[in-house]
Write an enzyme that holds these catalytic residues in place. Structure first.
Site, mmCIF file in Angstrom:
data_model
loop_
_atom_site.group_PDB
_atom_site.id
_atom_site.type_symbol
_atom_site.label_atom_id
_atom_site.label_comp_id
_atom_site.label_asym_id
_atom_site.label_seq_id
_atom_site.Cartn_x
_atom_site.Cartn_y
_atom_site.Cartn_z
ATOM 1 N N GLN A 95 29.691 35.540 26.349
ATOM 2 C CA GLN A 95 29.182 36.585 25.755
ATOM 3 C C GLN A 95 30.720 37.605 24.908
ATOM 4 O O GLN A 95 31.072 38.588 25.318
ATOM 5 C CB GLN A 95 28.011 37.643 25.808
ATOM 6 C CG GLN A 95 27.023 37.195 26.618
ATOM 7 C CD GLN A 95 25.305 37.931 26.556
ATOM 8 O OE1 GLN A 95 24.999 37.861 25.772
ATOM 9 N NE2 GLN A 95 24.884 38.667 27.714
ATOM 10 N N HIS A 152 35.363 43.061 30.342
ATOM 11 C CA HIS A 152 35.934 41.734 31.173
ATOM 12 C C HIS A 152 35.566 40.473 30.774
ATOM 13 O O HIS A 152 34.720 39.896 31.698
ATOM 14 C CB HIS A 152 35.952 42.321 32.697
ATOM 15 C CG HIS A 152 36.821 41.581 33.592
ATOM 16 N ND1 HIS A 152 37.526 42.201 34.837
ATOM 17 C CD2 HIS A 152 37.520 40.281 33.822
ATOM 18 C CE1 HIS A 152 38.001 41.486 35.109
ATOM 19 N NE2 HIS A 152 38.135 39.848 34.859
ATOM 20 N N HIS A 194 33.732 36.269 30.817
ATOM 21 C CA HIS A 194 33.211 36.125 32.410
ATOM 22 C C HIS A 194 32.631 35.172 32.054
ATOM 23 O O HIS A 194 31.381 35.201 30.435
ATOM 24 C CB HIS A 194 32.182 37.351 32.941
ATOM 25 C CG HIS A 194 31.659 37.764 32.303
ATOM 26 N ND1 HIS A 194 31.862 39.440 31.916
ATOM 27 C CD2 HIS A 194 30.507 38.561 31.568
ATOM 28 C CE1 HIS A 194 30.408 40.172 30.668
ATOM 29 N NE2 HIS A 194 29.534 39.273 31.162
ATOM 30 N N HIS A 208 29.009 33.153 32.135
ATOM 31 C CA HIS A 208 27.403 33.058 33.249
ATOM 32 C C HIS A 208 27.297 31.672 33.391
ATOM 33 O O HIS A 208 27.262 31.127 32.729
ATOM 34 C CB HIS A 208 26.380 34.119 32.402
ATOM 35 C CG HIS A 208 26.103 34.710 32.160
ATOM 36 N ND1 HIS A 208 26.024 36.239 32.748
ATOM 37 C CD2 HIS A 208 26.903 35.640 30.858
ATOM 38 C CE1 HIS A 208 25.756 37.313 31.662
ATOM 39 N NE2 HIS A 208 26.771 37.425 31.265
HETATM 40 P P1 AMP Z 1 27.660 40.807 29.986
HETATM 41 O O1 AMP Z 1 25.979 41.110 29.101
HETATM 42 O O2 AMP Z 1 27.292 38.784 29.486
HETATM 43 O O3 AMP Z 1 28.741 41.614 29.024
HETATM 44 O O4 AMP Z 1 27.204 40.400 31.488
HETATM 45 C C1 AMP Z 1 27.519 41.363 32.122
HETATM 46 C C2 AMP Z 1 27.099 40.939 33.583
HETATM 47 O O5 AMP Z 1 27.677 41.011 34.841
HETATM 48 C C3 AMP Z 1 25.742 40.815 34.425
HETATM 49 O O6 AMP Z 1 24.953 39.903 34.139
HETATM 50 C C4 AMP Z 1 25.571 41.936 34.717
HETATM 51 O O7 AMP Z 1 24.116 41.487 36.177
HETATM 52 C C5 AMP Z 1 26.950 41.717 35.489
HETATM 53 N N1 AMP Z 1 27.176 42.549 36.755
HETATM 54 C C6 AMP Z 1 27.311 43.916 35.926
HETATM 55 N N2 AMP Z 1 28.249 44.746 36.866
HETATM 56 C C7 AMP Z 1 28.165 43.876 38.218
HETATM 57 C C8 AMP Z 1 28.899 44.015 39.336
HETATM 58 N N3 AMP Z 1 28.983 44.925 40.310
HETATM 59 N N4 AMP Z 1 28.633 42.625 40.396
HETATM 60 C C9 AMP Z 1 28.222 41.821 39.722
HETATM 61 N N5 AMP Z 1 27.816 41.461 38.698
HETATM 62 C C10 AMP Z 1 27.735 42.646 37.172
#
Ligand code: AMP
Length: 448
Positions: free
Chosen positions: A377, A388, A390, A392
């Site tokens: 995303q 940051h 990432h 999925h």
């Molecule tokens: P997005 O909506 O693409 O920004 O996804 C953020 C992702 O990070 C989601 O799947 C959250 O569940 C995950 N997330 C947020 N905080 C943490 C954390 N402290 N440890 C592991 N995953 C996290």
């Protein structure tokens, strides 16, 4: 970034020069006195030379004098850093390896609270034979390091850790500069013969070509009947000017690290952006096994415990998810915090997707599926909540979501008020994945 790591634009730092012998207590006393002298001159960070703990006469003596990171020498320096509130670069500590019967030539960085924030093991080992002048083979008593350390953010700028002979390998400095280095460090014990001929020229060349500060602490004088060092500990600015020099005597020299000046040099002549990446590459090799040394990692402002990390390379991490949309939903992130895909370097892109491939294979095996969804995303309007970058990784099963429902689920899963998982459950999952990723090769203890 914590308040302490917000770099100040100008800071005084000191290089230290002395003559180490096999007498560890005497070496510690001398360095302690010089560190104090540097503090009195206003230095906020002091750089010690390679072999600051000792210079031995034989390989056997070196092994015998070497210590672990929890031994009395590093403990004494950790206390010193804390007591004087100084950052210390401890170039070339002899780190004992009982199994190998050799040491790791380790460049250790301590923050002003006395914590070990980085440990680079010298990768290029010195081996020279100039008949009648100098013969030395570091391989006899040292194990070569197998990884480059990412530049370390400090209040003075991003510091790249190298050691002595590494100075002759300009690629290393260029790669570290590409990774953000502002201060290149070469704690050294340069021999007198090579020092006269090459020391200053090489240091200034590394500063000029990388537009970085170069800080090189040094050993000087006669250590024993077989070995003499050149001295001339120095600091060079990003324009190539020598701004501190200890000449031949024991002592400290201070100079100002001015990040505005560094920026100006880079803006006036943007050499780094003129590199022809279409014609040649500046890439660091991936690391086979990780260090897993950092206790925590930053994920766009969220603190991730290392217990939640199950795969690590020099540039990339894989972690279990706080709020997975299905079992196995994991994340792969670059270590460097950037928001958008476009912000990654070529090298980070390649490494990130290598890790995605490996993790996808592991998850499909673990969850016995043959399909996965790999999604970025990339920006707030695309559903990103953690700023940051990432990827999925979502293992997919037949008929697991109604048409397109998975995208809606992904969009809302961390915005609705579903419960976050418990740290112990995430740690257990990461432990299982680590085992699947590394088998028995990984012997690092977690959950400590
Ligand atoms: P997005 O909506 O693409 O920004 O996804 C953020 C992702 O990070 C989601 O799947 C959250 O569940 C995950 N997330 C947020 N905080 C943490 C954390 N402290 N440890 C592991 N995953 C996290």
């Amino acid at each position: 970034m914590t308040a302490e790591l917000e770099p100040t634009k100008k800071s005084l730092v000191a290089v230290l020069q002395f003559t180490a012998t096999a007498d560890k207590a005497r070496n510690l006393q001398q360095c302690g006195d010089l560190i104090l002298a540097a503090k009195q001159l206003g230095a906020k960070m002091v750089f010690l030379p390679e072999g600051f703990d000792y210079v031995s006469e034989t390989s056997e003596q070196s092994m015998q004098l070497s210590e672990s990171l929890t031994g009395p020498t590093i403990t004494a320096y950790r206390n010193m850093a804390k007591e004087h509130s100084l950052w210390l670069s401890l170039g070339g500590f002899h780190l004992k390896d009982e199994k190998e019967k050799r040491t790791h030539n380790s460049h250790i960085l301590l923050n002003s609270s006395g914590d070990i924030v980085a440990n680079y093991r010298k990768t290029h080992l010195f081996a020279v034979n100039i008949p009648g002048k100098v013969t030395l083979d570091e391989n006899a008593f040292c194990i070569p390091g197998s990884a480059i350390s990412l530049p370390v953010p400090t209040p003075f700028g991003k510091i790249a850790l190298m050691c002595c002979y590494d100075l002759r390998f300009s690629e290393l400095a260029s790669i570290l500069t590409r990774q953000g280095a502002e201060i290149l460090t070469y704690p050294s014990a340069f021999t007198s013969t090579t020092g006269v001929a090459h020391w200053e020229i090489l240091l200034r060349a590394r500063a000029i070509e990388n537009q970085c500060y170069v800080v090189a602490a040094a050993q000087c004088g006669s250590h024993n009947s077989k070995r003499t060092s050149f001295g001339h500990a120095m600091i060079v600015d990003p324009w190539g000017a020598v701004i501190a020099n200890c000449l031949e005597e024991s002592g400290v020299a201070v100079a100002e690290i001015d990040l505005e000046k560094l920026l100006q040099v880079r803006l006036n002549m943007p050499v780094q952006s003129h590199r022809r990446h279409d014609l040649y590459r500046l890439n660091a090799a991936p690391v086979a096994l990780p260090d897993f040394t950092a206790e925590t990692h930053n994920f766009g402002g969220h603190i991730i415990s290392r217990n939640e990390i199950f795969y690590e390379t020099r540039l990339t991490l894989a972690l279990v998810n706080l709020k997975p949309i299905v079992p196995g939903h994991s994340l792969v992130i670059p270590k460097r915090c950037v928001q958008k895909f476009v912000d990654l370097t070529e090298e980070e892109v390649a490494d990130l997707f290598h890790v995605v491939q490996k993790v996808e294979a592991m998850l499909e095996q673990r969850y016995q599926v043959n399909s996965s969804m790999l999604t970025i995303q990339d920006g707030v309007d695309a559903g990103q909540t953690v700023k940051h970058l990432h990827v999925h990784l979502v293992p997919r099963r037949p008929n697991d979501f109604a048409k397109d429902e998975v995208y809606r689920e992904l969009d809302r899963h961390d915005k609705d008020n579903r419960k976050a998982r418990l740290p112990e459950d995430m740690a257990a999952e990461a432990r299982e994945y680590r085992k699947l990723m590394y088998g028995d090769a990984l012997h690092w203890t977690f959950d400590c």
